[in-house]
Design a protein around this motif. Structure first.
Motif, PDB file in Angstrom:
ATOM      1  N   HIS A 297      12.115  30.005  80.219  1.00 49.12           N
ATOM      2  CA  HIS A 297      13.296  30.528  80.909  1.00 49.12           C
ATOM      3  C   HIS A 297      12.950  31.425  82.087  1.00 49.12           C
ATOM      4  O   HIS A 297      13.833  31.822  82.845  1.00 49.12           O
ATOM      5  CB  HIS A 297      14.167  31.310  79.917  1.00 49.12           C
ATOM      6  CG  HIS A 297      14.694  30.461  78.806  1.00 49.12           C
ATOM      7  ND1 HIS A 297      15.767  29.615  78.946  1.00 49.12           N
ATOM      8  CD2 HIS A 297      14.262  30.299  77.521  1.00 49.12           C
ATOM      9  CE1 HIS A 297      15.999  28.988  77.811  1.00 49.12           C
ATOM     10  NE2 HIS A 297      15.091  29.375  76.927  1.00 49.12           N
ATOM     11  N   PRO A 321      17.011  40.515  81.758  1.00 47.56           N
ATOM     12  CA  PRO A 321      17.624  39.430  80.970  1.00 47.56           C
ATOM     13  C   PRO A 321      16.710  38.213  80.840  1.00 47.56           C
ATOM     14  O   PRO A 321      16.678  37.565  79.787  1.00 47.56           O
ATOM     15  CB  PRO A 321      18.896  39.093  81.759  1.00 47.56           C
ATOM     16  CG  PRO A 321      19.229  40.360  82.486  1.00 47.56           C
ATOM     17  CD  PRO A 321      17.903  40.949  82.850  1.00 47.56           C
ATOM     18  N   LEU A 322      15.962  37.889  81.891  1.00 47.60           N
ATOM     19  CA  LEU A 322      15.032  36.763  81.814  1.00 47.60           C
ATOM     20  C   LEU A 322      13.865  37.072  80.881  1.00 47.60           C
ATOM     21  O   LEU A 322      13.380  36.200  80.159  1.00 47.60           O
ATOM     22  CB  LEU A 322      14.513  36.424  83.209  1.00 47.60           C
ATOM     23  CG  LEU A 322      15.557  35.931  84.209  1.00 47.60           C
ATOM     24  CD1 LEU A 322      14.946  35.809  85.599  1.00 47.60           C
ATOM     25  CD2 LEU A 322      16.135  34.592  83.755  1.00 47.60           C
ATOM     26  N   THR A 324      13.972  39.085  78.230  1.00 48.58           N
ATOM     27  CA  THR A 324      14.451  38.999  76.847  1.00 48.58           C
ATOM     28  C   THR A 324      14.669  37.544  76.423  1.00 48.58           C
ATOM     29  O   THR A 324      14.382  37.183  75.277  1.00 48.58           O
ATOM     30  CB  THR A 324      15.757  39.788  76.674  1.00 48.58           C
ATOM     31  OG1 THR A 324      16.787  39.229  77.515  1.00 48.58           O
ATOM     32  CG2 THR A 324      15.569  41.252  77.037  1.00 48.58           C
ATOM     33  N   LYS A 325      15.138  36.716  77.359  1.00 54.64           N
ATOM     34  CA  LYS A 325      15.362  35.307  77.030  1.00 54.64           C
ATOM     35  C   LYS A 325      14.028  34.605  76.752  1.00 54.64           C
ATOM     36  O   LYS A 325      13.919  33.810  75.803  1.00 54.64           O
ATOM     37  CB  LYS A 325      16.087  34.627  78.200  1.00 54.64           C
ATOM     38  CG  LYS A 325      16.737  33.279  77.870  1.00 54.64           C
ATOM     39  CD  LYS A 325      17.941  33.441  76.984  1.00 54.64           C
ATOM     40  CE  LYS A 325      18.664  32.132  76.745  1.00 54.64           C
ATOM     41  NZ  LYS A 325      19.426  31.650  77.912  1.00 54.64           N
ATOM     42  N   GLU A 326      13.017  34.914  77.551  1.00 63.08           N
ATOM     43  CA  GLU A 326      11.713  34.278  77.366  1.00 63.08           C
ATOM     44  C   GLU A 326      11.052  34.735  76.072  1.00 63.08           C
ATOM     45  O   GLU A 326      10.498  33.920  75.313  1.00 63.08           O
ATOM     46  CB  GLU A 326      10.818  34.605  78.565  1.00 63.08           C
ATOM     47  CG  GLU A 326       9.544  33.795  78.604  1.00 63.08           C
ATOM     48  CD  GLU A 326       9.772  32.389  79.128  1.00 63.08           C
ATOM     49  OE1 GLU A 326       9.022  31.948  79.980  1.00 63.08           O
ATOM     50  OE2 GLU A 326      10.707  31.696  78.644  1.00 63.08           O
ATOM     51  N   HIS A 329      12.774  33.153  73.170  1.00 67.76           N
ATOM     52  CA  HIS A 329      12.394  31.735  73.038  1.00 67.76           C
ATOM     53  C   HIS A 329      11.052  31.611  72.316  1.00 67.76           C
ATOM     54  O   HIS A 329      10.899  30.788  71.402  1.00 67.76           O
ATOM     55  CB  HIS A 329      12.312  31.087  74.419  1.00 67.76           C
ATOM     56  CG  HIS A 329      11.784  29.689  74.388  1.00 67.76           C
ATOM     57  ND1 HIS A 329      12.571  28.606  74.061  1.00 67.76           N
ATOM     58  CD2 HIS A 329      10.540  29.194  74.621  1.00 67.76           C
ATOM     59  CE1 HIS A 329      11.840  27.513  74.094  1.00 67.76           C
ATOM     60  NE2 HIS A 329      10.609  27.835  74.435  1.00 67.76           N
ATOM     61  N   TYR A 354      20.652  27.985  72.441  1.00 70.21           N
ATOM     62  CA  TYR A 354      19.994  29.203  72.925  1.00 70.21           C
ATOM     63  C   TYR A 354      19.806  29.143  74.439  1.00 70.21           C
ATOM     64  O   TYR A 354      19.961  30.145  75.142  1.00 70.21           O
ATOM     65  CB  TYR A 354      18.643  29.366  72.236  1.00 70.21           C
ATOM     66  CG  TYR A 354      17.880  30.607  72.637  1.00 70.21           C
ATOM     67  CD1 TYR A 354      18.096  31.821  71.991  1.00 70.21           C
ATOM     68  CD2 TYR A 354      16.932  30.570  73.662  1.00 70.21           C
ATOM     69  CE1 TYR A 354      17.392  32.968  72.358  1.00 70.21           C
ATOM     70  CE2 TYR A 354      16.226  31.708  74.034  1.00 70.21           C
ATOM     71  CZ  TYR A 354      16.463  32.896  73.385  1.00 70.21           C
ATOM     72  OH  TYR A 354      15.773  34.024  73.763  1.00 70.21           O
ATOM     73  N   GLU A 358      24.090  33.417  77.256  1.00 71.72           N
ATOM     74  CA  GLU A 358      23.710  34.540  78.108  1.00 71.72           C
ATOM     75  C   GLU A 358      22.947  35.584  77.296  1.00 71.72           C
ATOM     76  O   GLU A 358      23.328  35.901  76.162  1.00 71.72           O
ATOM     77  CB  GLU A 358      24.953  35.185  78.717  1.00 71.72           C
ATOM     78  CG  GLU A 358      25.631  34.338  79.791  1.00 71.72           C
ATOM     79  CD  GLU A 358      24.749  34.173  81.016  1.00 71.72           C
ATOM     80  OE1 GLU A 358      24.051  35.140  81.386  1.00 71.72           O
ATOM     81  OE2 GLU A 358      24.743  33.071  81.588  1.00 71.72           O
ATOM     82  N   PRO A 359      21.878  36.139  77.863  1.00 68.59           N
ATOM     83  CA  PRO A 359      21.148  37.197  77.150  1.00 68.59           C
ATOM     84  C   PRO A 359      22.056  38.366  76.796  1.00 68.59           C
ATOM     85  O   PRO A 359      22.856  38.819  77.615  1.00 68.59           O
ATOM     86  CB  PRO A 359      20.072  37.631  78.163  1.00 68.59           C
ATOM     87  CG  PRO A 359      19.909  36.464  79.075  1.00 68.59           C
ATOM     88  CD  PRO A 359      21.258  35.814  79.155  1.00 68.59           C
ATOM     89  N   LEU A 364      25.252  34.673  71.885  1.00 71.31           N
ATOM     90  CA  LEU A 364      23.853  34.600  71.469  1.00 71.31           C
ATOM     91  C   LEU A 364      23.633  35.306  70.138  1.00 71.31           C
ATOM     92  O   LEU A 364      22.933  34.801  69.252  1.00 71.31           O
ATOM     93  CB  LEU A 364      22.950  35.219  72.549  1.00 71.31           C
ATOM     94  CG  LEU A 364      21.446  35.169  72.278  1.00 71.31           C
ATOM     95  CD1 LEU A 364      20.963  33.734  72.094  1.00 71.31           C
ATOM     96  CD2 LEU A 364      20.671  35.850  73.398  1.00 71.31           C
TER      97      LEU A 364
END
Length: 613
Positions: A297, A321-322, A324-326, A329, A354, A358-359, A364
């Motif tokens: 992500h 946010p990116l 936390t998303k990574e 994952h 997922y 949105e983070p 989520l």
């Protein structure tokens, strides 16, 4: 000087060695059979440099296992130059033991090498021997026309026009080194005191107290800390671990059957910090099975999109946010693929939902809650970052028990492969770091979070901390630590949020952290001179460099054609000059880009000089 093109590298530690290794790797492609003189400048022997020098206490360890340390590239490094594989630290040690490799190191270090296992934590002086060997291999790999000249000294100034040769002035020499290009790889910087530290130092001088400001623990004179006396320590990271070791084992104490036996020469360390807990233990098991597909992500495409966006990039709004998303994952990929019995749906179904959530959104949270029944299996970065938020103790005595329970639980989790999503998050952190270096100065909070979660002490050190706590040599002060100077009583007073209304007094204060990597307060005349000469710096004091090849940027935004800088004092700071194998190694990519740019420049310069000769 001769007409041979000249490159000066200032800093002979692992970063300088890495640049030379990349010059050797790229020379066949980019430099043909041309001649080049490289001058390497450092007051410490090449290879280890200051931090990893051989002349330091054998009690000081690395915070990485031997199998997790390499100075060599592999096919996971995103670089334009060729891969030149080489042994990780544990493999090199085995080669030395079995006679396949020779190293001219001290007998005491050879004895360490003989006993080193893949999952042991080597001493820093053993790492120095490895780094010296890597340096010697890099020299041996250079083509015949490239020669390295070593200068054991300190560079104090760089002068010269943008479009002409540079002059590097060394302490104790009247004539400068004249260079076509200069690369700074000076590592961590000493710093002048900030206003708070100056005030505390002045207070200590007035009242006959001891104040040790931020410094490199191995270089700090600790003899002023008397036996049996309380010492307030502000900082609970790796600098504290070094301090703890030098003031206990370093003063004759020892461990027997998990208990600490004091020598009677130790002070009593009262330690606290913003979080109030030590950095998380290094993970005590190795990876098995499928790795999380990273980046997923937050990869180069997303980086390019943000860099070419309409406005400035904000870390909290655009990048966190990116991140936390990574990390999520990586965590859930491992959980679903290796521990499916702890989930309620198939990985493919979860991953699809997922990816579009949105983070931080309620969507989520609902997805994770329904698919991962046990809260202990869910990734909660805020809880990890602030473990004592809302925790209150009625007294310091009950806090000691609470912190010992916390550290014991952390050790158990970090050494249990059933919690292997933690290791996946570590890999995610390395991947994320490789993307964040493209955005320049993103503030200190990210680096603190990364170090706290991914670069903590070896498990044995935390077990020693528990033993010291039970022996009364270390006392915990909790989170939100503040230190005041009590003029009336002539003592330092520490208090925090975890034990409201309580405080500790002492006649000694140690700031257990490294100096901030800031151009504004650096003691380096070299860096200050660059700043005064028009190099750009960020608000936090980092030296601005071009993310593509680490050329130093001017205040006008233009990269200097003849000056480069790599390391923690720059906006392209990475997670370390060496890393674990097969994790991408952002520093390796930076070294490669700098070496290739430098070689192309020097080749064109040499060819031009030949045509005009």
């Amino acid at each position: 000087m001769s007409g041979v093109p000249t490159l000066v590298i200032i800093g002979g530690g692992p970063r300088g060695t890495g640049v030379i290794e990349r010059i050797a790797a790229n020379a066949d492609e980019l430099y043909e059979d041309l001649r080049l003189d490289i001058h390497l400048v450092d007051p410490y022997p090449p290879g280890g440099g200051r931090i990893w020098r051989q002349d330091q206490s054998p009690l000081l360890w690395m915070n990485s296992m031997a199998e997790d340390v390499t100075m060599f590239t592999d096919d996971t490094v995103q670089q334009d130059g060729p891969v030149r594989p080489g042994p990780a630290l544990h493999t090199w040690a085995a080669d030395v033991r079995e006679g396949r490799t020779t190293t001219g190191t001290a007998p005491a270090i050879l004895e360490e090498i003989r006993g080193l296992g893949a999952q042991d934590f080597p001493s820093r002086r053993l790492q120095s021997a490895y780094l010296r060997w890597v340096y010697e291999q890099a020299l041996a790999a250079l083509p015949p026309g490239i020669t390295v000249h070593e200068h054991l000294g300190r560079a104090r100034q760089i002068t010269g026009p943008r479009d002409g040769r540079q002059r590097v002035w060394l302490d104790g020499r009247t004539e400068p080194l004249v260079a076509d290009l200069v690369v700074l790889t000076v590592g961590h910087l000493d710093a002048e005191l900030d206003p708070e530290q100056r005030e505390l130092g002045d207070f200590a001088a007035r009242h006959g107290l001891v104040h040790l400001p931020p410094d490199f623990t191995a270089d700090t004179d600790l003899t002023a800390l008397p036996a049996g006396e309380p010492v307030i320590v502000r900082g609970f990271g790796l600098a504290f671990i070094d301090l703890m070791v030098l003031l206990t084992e370093g003063r004759g104490g020892r461990y027997e059957n998990g208990a600490y036996v004091p020598s009677g020469r130790e002070p009593v360390l009262y330690v606290g910090s913003r979080r109030g807990v030590p950095y998380h233990s290094k993970i005590g098991y190795t990876w098995t099975g499928e790795r999380p597909p990273l980046p997923r992500h937050f990869g180069p495409g997303r980086v390019e999109e943000l860099l070419n966006g309409p406005g400035p990039v904000d870390f909290r709004r655009d990048l966190w946010p990116l991140v936390t998303k990574e990390l999520g994952h990586a965590h859930y990929h491992r959980l679903f693929t290796s521990h499916p019995e702890r989930t309620t749906v198939e990985w493919g179904d979860f991953e699809e939902k997922y990816a579009v959530a949105e983070p931080g959104s309620a969507e989520l949270q609902a997805l994770v809650s329904s698919a991962v029944p046990d809260p202990a299996d869910r990734l909660d970065l805020e809880a990890l970052d602030h473990p004592l938020d809302g925790v209150r103790h009625a007294s310091y005595d009950t806090l000691q028990d609470g912190l010992r329970d916390y550290i014991t639980a952390d050790l158990a989790r970090r050494h249990d492969p059933a919690n292997s999503p933690d290791l996946a998050v570590f890999l995610g952190l390395l991947s994320v770091y490789g993307q964040l270096i493209h955005f320049g100065d993103i503030g200190e909070k990210w680096h603190s979070f990364f170090s706290y979660l991914a670069s903590g002490p070896p498990g044995p050190r935390l077990r020693q901390l528990l033993a010291l706590s039970r022996a009364g040599v270390v006392r915990f002060l909790g989170a939100g630590l503040t230190v005041e100077a009590d003029e009336e009583r002539g003592v330092f007073r520490a208090s925090g949020a975890t034990v409201p209304g309580e405080f500790t007094e002492a006649r000694a204060l140690v700031e257990a952290r490294l100096p901030d990597p800031s151009l504004h307060r650096t003691r380096s005349t070299l860096l200050r001179g660059l700043y005064e000469d028009g190099a750009a710096g960020t608000d936090t004091g980092l030296l601005s460099v071009d993310a593509r090849d680490s050329r130093i940027l001017g205040v006008d935004g233009r990269p200097h054609p003849r000056r480069f800088a790599l390391g923690p004092y720059t906006t392209a700071r990475s997670s370390g000059a060496f890393t674990r194998p097969r994790t991408g190694g952002p520093a390796f990519r930076q070294n490669d880009a700098t070496a290739r740019t430098a070689l192309a420049f020097l080749r064109d310069l040499s060819c031009r000089d030949r045509r005009t000769a």
